[in-house]
Enzyme design. Structure first.
Site, short mmCIF file in Angstrom:
data_model
loop_
_atom_site.label_atom_id
_atom_site.label_comp_id
_atom_site.label_asym_id
_atom_site.label_seq_id
_atom_site.Cartn_x
_atom_site.Cartn_y
_atom_site.Cartn_z
N GLU A 1 0.89 -1.31 -0.11
CA GLU A 1 -0.02 0.08 0.01
C GLU A 1 0.89 1.30 0.15
O GLU A 1 1.87 1.33 0.50
CB GLU A 1 -1.06 -0.11 1.25
CG GLU A 1 -1.71 1.18 1.37
CD GLU A 1 -3.09 1.16 2.41
OE1 GLU A 1 -3.15 -0.03 2.98
OE2 GLU A 1 -3.48 2.20 2.17
N TYR B 1 -6.93 -8.69 11.06
CA TYR B 1 -5.93 -8.03 11.85
C TYR B 1 -6.27 -8.53 13.38
O TYR B 1 -7.31 -8.09 13.87
CB TYR B 1 -5.56 -6.79 11.90
CG TYR B 1 -5.09 -6.11 10.36
CD1 TYR B 1 -6.16 -5.67 9.57
CD2 TYR B 1 -3.95 -6.22 10.13
CE1 TYR B 1 -5.63 -5.28 8.23
CE2 TYR B 1 -3.56 -5.71 8.79
CZ TYR B 1 -4.40 -5.28 7.89
OH TYR B 1 -3.99 -5.03 6.66
N GLU C 1 -12.93 -2.18 1.95
CA GLU C 1 -13.34 -2.01 3.41
C GLU C 1 -14.47 -0.77 3.17
O GLU C 1 -14.49 0.16 4.38
CB GLU C 1 -12.23 -1.82 4.36
CG GLU C 1 -11.34 -2.94 4.56
CD GLU C 1 -10.27 -2.66 5.75
OE1 GLU C 1 -10.49 -1.72 6.51
OE2 GLU C 1 -9.64 -3.72 5.87
N GLU D 1 -6.14 -9.09 2.84
CA GLU D 1 -5.27 -8.56 3.87
C GLU D 1 -5.19 -9.13 5.20
O GLU D 1 -6.49 -9.26 5.41
CB GLU D 1 -5.74 -6.95 4.26
CG GLU D 1 -5.40 -5.92 2.86
CD GLU D 1 -5.72 -4.67 3.69
OE1 GLU D 1 -6.13 -3.82 2.69
OE2 GLU D 1 -5.84 -4.21 4.94
#
Ligand code: AHR
Length: 503
Positions: free
Chosen positions: A24, A233, A168, A283
């Site tokens: 990114e 995450y 997202e 991700e």
């Protein structure tokens, strides 16, 4: 713990794109990461040749770019053409030079030998913008954008096969967030236009572990999609310094990873889309990225330009804390092994995963002036991508030790030993983790036709659960045994990631 397996009982085929990565425009991932023309490691295109070599070493199959939150206000046109005019990056509140854009990204992927995977702007972007980007990359010569690509020095189409609609957009943190109904309509209309440009592309769309979001998305646009994208995450930090201890991280390797995959399977099955739409976990990382005060709404009186102390010290400065290599320990390696093992056990559904990110921030590779540091996670990809075979076998487990404890007030119990068996050309390769922070575990392998076989064991480890690598410090690495007669019992050191080859 004993596992019994046979080549006649397969779970499915493991797709190599499970070992993918994400890049990114954030902090030092692009500029100072993969792209650093001033570096003594720079090649003729300004790419870090040492980073390219490391990515080839782990057989990187696919890289997703340019974001991430960055993409939701990104105008891809600013990153192509002879003249690159700097823009203000509203996602991360910095200036973007646009020196690295679509053509540079594709060229980098070709050098690494991996597929480019472009995530489009569904925040401020439109179906027109997304499909124009596909024109630029994939049309041979028709229309304005293909002609621009040719004029910019790429006569042949880039042939970008993998595209994602949005990033997202379900979250308030995202520029251009949408509600479920809006999202279904935008994905449908964007997919129609993108596929009219190139019907051969594979399309994903931003998803999340939420029933309403997926029902709306899949009912409106499921017919056009090949993938849904999930992100994960597990261990953030309030201050960029404090993190879960090793044992707590291990307690997060069970349902916290598998739950979202199991529910995605349920959504897709309920709508009759299982087998047609797969999961791209595009991700994932144990650790969320540290970037406080991105929207410093509680500090409205702070001046918002680079001279402002708050901006410099509370917005931009703290991002450097992601660069502390001491954060990334055997916890990251064993967790990453557990994540990939979960994906392998669901290899019929999860066909892509992109480690977030691959360079700097929380990445597997850290760049500095005099070279690179290979963090513990790097070696998980080196073992898995190079040694695991294509067929994942079912296996029957007996006497599995377990670990229990509280995580955020919730009781968690996980298997202490986590093993996935693969087979293919030349025999078997078993990914086996020992999550115990102190005790060795023994893995008994009951292979139904184990006559006259040999075994070789690759062990990723360090002297303690908190071992890490840094500039001038190499504590974590891989040791390899000699080939030895197969005796069925394999010792697994504490806090270790192992791949056991059987031939
Ligand atoms: O913290 C980085 C961000 O994590 C990525 O830009 C976004 O996709 C995810 O929320």
């Amino acid at each position: 713990m004993k596992i019994t397996f046979s080549p006649r009982h397969a779970l499915g085929q493991a797709d190599r794109m499970l070992y993918g990565h994400f890049l990114e425009h954030f902090h030092r991932q692009i500029y100072g990461g993969v792209y650093d023309p001033a570096s003594r490691f720079a090649d003729e295109d300004g790419f870090r040749a040492d980073v390219i070599e490391a990515l080839r070493r782990i057989k990187t199959p696919i890289i997703r770019w340019p974001g991430g939150c960055y993409v939701s206000a990104y105008d891809w046109r600013a990153g192509v053409g002879r003249e690159r005019i700097p823009t203000y990056d509203k996602a991360w509140r910095v200036e973007e030079s646009n020196a690295f854009g679509t053509d540079e990204f594709v060229r980098l992927c070709r050098k690494i030998g991996c597929e480019p995977y472009i995530c489009t702007n569904a925040g401020t972007g439109t179906a027109q913008d997304m499909s124009d980007w596909v024109e630029y990359c994939n049309l041979r010569s028709m229309g304005r954008f293909a002609r621009e690509r040719i004029a910019n020095g790429s006569p042949e189409p880039h042939g970008v096969k993998f595209w994602s609609i949005g990033n997202e957009n379900w979250g308030g943190h995202e520029i251009g967030a949408k509600d479920a109904a809006e999202w279904g309509r935008l994905v449908r209309e964007s997919a129609k236009m993108m596929l009219r440009v190139d019907p051969t592309i594979q399309l994903s769309a931003a998803s999340i572990d939420d029933l309403d979001w997926n029902l709306s998305l899949l009912r409106a646009a499921g017919q056009y999609l090949d993938w849904i994208s999930l992100h994960g995450y597990w261990n953030g930090s309030p201050d960029g310094v404090t993190y879960n201890d090793y044992r707590t991280v291990m307690l997060r390797t069970g349902e916290e990873i598998s739950g979202a995959i199991n529910r995605a399977r349920a959504y897709l099955t309920a709508l009759g889309l299982e087998g047609k739409i797969r999961v791209a976990y595009d991700e994932w990382n144990l650790r969320g990225w540290y970037h406080p005060n991105v929207i410093d709404i509680w500090n409205r009186d702070a001046k918002r330009h680079e001279d402002d102390t708050f901006y410099r010290e509370q917005v931009i400065g703290p991002r450097d804390r992601n660069d502390s290599n001491a954060i990334y320990t055997m916890a990251d390696a064993v967790f990453s092994g557990a994540f990939l093992n979960t994906c392998l056990r669901n290899c019929d559904l999860v066909k892509m995963a992109c480690f977030s990110p691959v360079v700097n921030t929380r990445g597997a590779i850290f760049t500095h002036r005099d070279g690179i540091v290979l963090r513990p996670q790097f070696f998980v990809f080196e073992l898995y991508a190079n040694l695991l075979k294509e067929t994942v076998l079912d296996c029957w487990t007996e006497g599995a030790p377990r670990m229990s404890g509280l995580v955020d007030g919730h009781e968690r119990t996980v298997d202490t030993v986590d093993a996935v068996v693969t087979c293919g050309e030349g025999g078997y390769a078993i990914a086996a983790l020992n999550k115990d922070p102190a005790a060795e575990q023994t893995l008994a392998l009951a292979l139904l036709d184990d006559v006259g076989r040999e075994v070789r064991i690759h062990t990723l480890n360090g002297p303690s659960p908190d071992a890490y690598n840094d500039i001038g410090r190499t504590e974590v690495g891989v040791t390899v045994s000699d080939w030895q007669p197969f005796g069925g019992m394999v010792p697994l050191p504490p806090h270790s990631v192992n791949v056991i080859e059987i031939r």
